[in-house]
Design a protein around this motif. Structure first.
Motif, PDB file in Angstrom:
ATOM      1  N   UNK A   1       0.832  -1.208   0.000  1.00  0.00           N
ATOM      2  CA  UNK A   1       0.000   0.000   0.000  1.00  0.00           C
ATOM      3  C   UNK A   1       0.863   1.254   0.000  1.00  0.00           C
ATOM      4  N   UNK A   2       0.506   2.193  -0.838  1.00  0.00           N
ATOM      5  CA  UNK A   2       1.164   3.499  -0.833  1.00  0.00           C
ATOM      6  C   UNK A   2       0.393   4.478   0.057  1.00  0.00           C
ATOM      7  N   UNK A   3      -0.640   3.949   0.706  1.00  0.00           N
ATOM      8  CA  UNK A   3      -1.431   4.728   1.659  1.00  0.00           C
ATOM      9  C   UNK A   3      -1.460   3.967   2.967  1.00  0.00           C
ATOM     10  N   UNK A   4      -1.673   4.677   4.054  1.00  0.00           N
ATOM     11  CA  UNK A   4      -1.732   4.006   5.341  1.00  0.00           C
ATOM     12  C   UNK A   4      -2.589   4.825   6.300  1.00  0.00           C
ATOM     13  N   UNK A   5      -3.069   4.183   7.363  1.00  0.00           N
ATOM     14  CA  UNK A   5      -3.651   4.967   8.450  1.00  0.00           C
ATOM     15  C   UNK A   5      -2.506   5.566   9.257  1.00  0.00           C
ATOM     16  N   UNK A   6      -2.654   6.813   9.661  1.00  0.00           N
ATOM     17  CA  UNK A   6      -1.667   7.417  10.547  1.00  0.00           C
ATOM     18  C   UNK A   6      -2.380   8.079  11.711  1.00  0.00           C
ATOM     19  N   UNK A   7      -1.654   8.276  12.789  1.00  0.00           N
ATOM     20  CA  UNK A   7      -2.196   8.845  14.024  1.00  0.00           C
ATOM     21  C   UNK A   7      -3.351   7.983  14.530  1.00  0.00           C
TER      22      UNK A   7
ATOM     23  N   UNK B   1      -2.801   8.566   5.096  1.00  0.00           N
ATOM     24  CA  UNK B   1      -1.630   9.349   4.729  1.00  0.00           C
ATOM     25  C   UNK B   1      -0.794   8.610   3.695  1.00  0.00           C
ATOM     26  N   UNK B   2      -0.181   9.374   2.798  1.00  0.00           N
ATOM     27  CA  UNK B   2       0.786   8.754   1.892  1.00  0.00           C
ATOM     28  C   UNK B   2       2.158   9.335   2.194  1.00  0.00           C
ATOM     29  N   UNK B   3       2.382   9.562   3.461  1.00  0.00           N
ATOM     30  CA  UNK B   3       3.617  10.155   3.964  1.00  0.00           C
ATOM     31  C   UNK B   3       4.860   9.545   3.305  1.00  0.00           C
TER      32      UNK B   3
END
Ligand code: SF4
Ligand code: SF4
Ligand code: FES
Ligand code: FES
Lengths: 179, 217
Positions: free
Chosen positions: B166-172, B180-182
């Motif tokens: 995944x290039x996206x993730x849950x953050x915080x 986020x795609x931090x």
């Protein structure tokens, strides 16, 4: 050296240290949290580029590493300020308006909890019960417990630090006269 | 084929699919946001797809059970509706309702659910908790609107499915949680520009393409 340069130099020292430490860690996913803890312990916060370094070391996505790191309150992403303000949001303090105290500090210093002012003078953190609920709401300012916090006390504390700093600067100027 | 009774109507379902999917396939709508067709481990995070099954003492999210032969299901009991309304209101208490400026307007799953449950989009009696950042523009191809996102996780799942990671993730977390795609800034290995699967699967208008900001599913 201006502020930005010195920050960069400081980060470089931190990153070099992390790079040398990473060598003792394995490359399994399970090492992610131990590595983050090591960084936080040695440097008090997780420098942005350290997330990338950690991700590369473990062969996982940068964004995933960031996701894990930001999930835990334990990790900070800003260097601690010279004056560290911890606002208690434990049950007793919460009931007595600890969140209002936090908001007061945040507004006064123009940063949010977990952040540090650009001049590195102050940082704000939220903590849970520090064991003196009878004094709620409580803030810990540089290891000193400040009980029965109120908005006026927030003002007073910050003003106190600013005056102290100005005084110190004046004295410094006096003792090393312009050449 | 499994035969089951839903709201007094007999329906047929392929063995092994979820009860939610079986109902949807048969034209019986159950509110849902986080359900992904064909998945074996549903996240069951939106808490909207509740039904009552005869013999069970509590309502159950229908995405978490299989469509078994002979079960008797009710999708519209008072306790089901109460759970759905509560979950929906909580979702909307962290949502910037501004449909007129949102690309999902008229195709939005939240609008559909509000209409279905006969509740407004703006919840009464709940404090509104919005995030400070209105739009995260850090991804070179995508813009992300935290105050529209319902955190269903479908974008992350579809991304992982398509690209093996995944290039996206849950953050915080908690009220601060975001997608986020931090750190994913390396355009040479970022597939987003040609993919946009996350935009297609998002049940609301929380991700948009920088090239065509009005495009949604
Ligand atoms: S996501 Fe849906 S409910 Fe929210 S503003 Fe857009 S159209 Fe309206
Ligand atoms: S961006 Fe859309 S698909 Fe992704 S978690 Fe938010 S609402 Fe769900
Ligand atoms: S809750 Fe703040 S000191 Fe106990
Ligand atoms: S669709 Fe079942 S809990 Fe979200």
């Amino acid at each position: 050296m201006n502020q930005e340069n010195s920050l960069e130099a400081e980060e470089k020292v931190i990153l070099d240290d992390i790079a040398s430490r990473l060598k003792v860690f394995g490359r399994e996913r399970g090492e992610l949290i131990p590595i983050l803890q090591m960084i936080q312990e040695r440097h008090a916060y997780i420098v942005e580029d350290a997330i990338k370094m950690t991700a590369e070391h473990l062969g996982i996505a940068i964004c995933e590493t960031y996701g894990v790191a930001t999930f835990y309150n334990q990790f900070r992403f800003h260097p601690p300020g010279k004056n560290q303000i911890k606002v208690c949001l434990g049950t007793a303090c919460h009931v007595r308006g600890g969140d209002i105290i936090l908001e007061n500090f945040e507004r006064k210093l123009e940063i949010r909890d977990g952040e540090t002012t650009p001049d590195r003078e102050f940082s704000i953190e939220r903590v849970v019960c520090v064991g003196c609920c009878a004094l709620a709401p409580v803030a810990i300012v540089n290891e000193t417990v400040q009980g029965h916090m109120a908005p006026s006390k927030v003002e007073g504390l910050i003003l106190g630090f600013k005056i102290e700093k100005e005084k110190a600067e004046r004295e410094k100027q006096k003792s090393e006269p312009a050449q | 084929m499994a035969k089951l009774l839903v709201d007094n109507k007999e329906i047929e379902a392929k063995e092994g699919i979820s009860l939610l999917q079986a109902c949807l396939d048969n034209g019986i709508y159950i509110p849902n946001l986080c359900h992904i067709h064909g998945t074996d481990n549903p996240s069951a995070s939106c808490r909207l797809c509740f039904v009552e099954i005869e013999g069970e003492d509590k309502p159950i999210p229908s995405c978490t059970v299989k469509a078994k032969d002979g079960i008797i299901v009710k999708t519209d009991t008072p306790s089901v509706r109460r759970l759905q309304c509560t979950a929906f209101k909580l979702l909307m208490s962290v949502h910037r309702v501004d449909c007129g400026h949102c690309p999902a307007n008229k195709k939005c799953e939240l609008q559909r659910i509000a209409k279905f449950l006969k509740v407004g989009l703006k919840p009464k009696y709940l404090e509104l908790h919005l995030k400070e950042t209105e739009v995260d523009e850090s991804n070179p191809f995508l813009d992300y609107y935290p105050n529209r996102c319902v955190l269903c996780g479908k974008c992350i799942a579809v991304c992982k499915d398509k690209h093996g990671r995944a290039f996206l993730t849950f953050a915080k977390r908690g009220l601060d949680a975001v997608v986020s795609s931090y750190g994913e800034k390396d355009v040479s290995n970022l597939p987003c520009g040609k993919c946009l699967a996350c935009i297609g699967i998002c049940p609301v208008g929380a991700i948009t393409s920088k090239d065509s900001p009005h495009q949604t599913a």
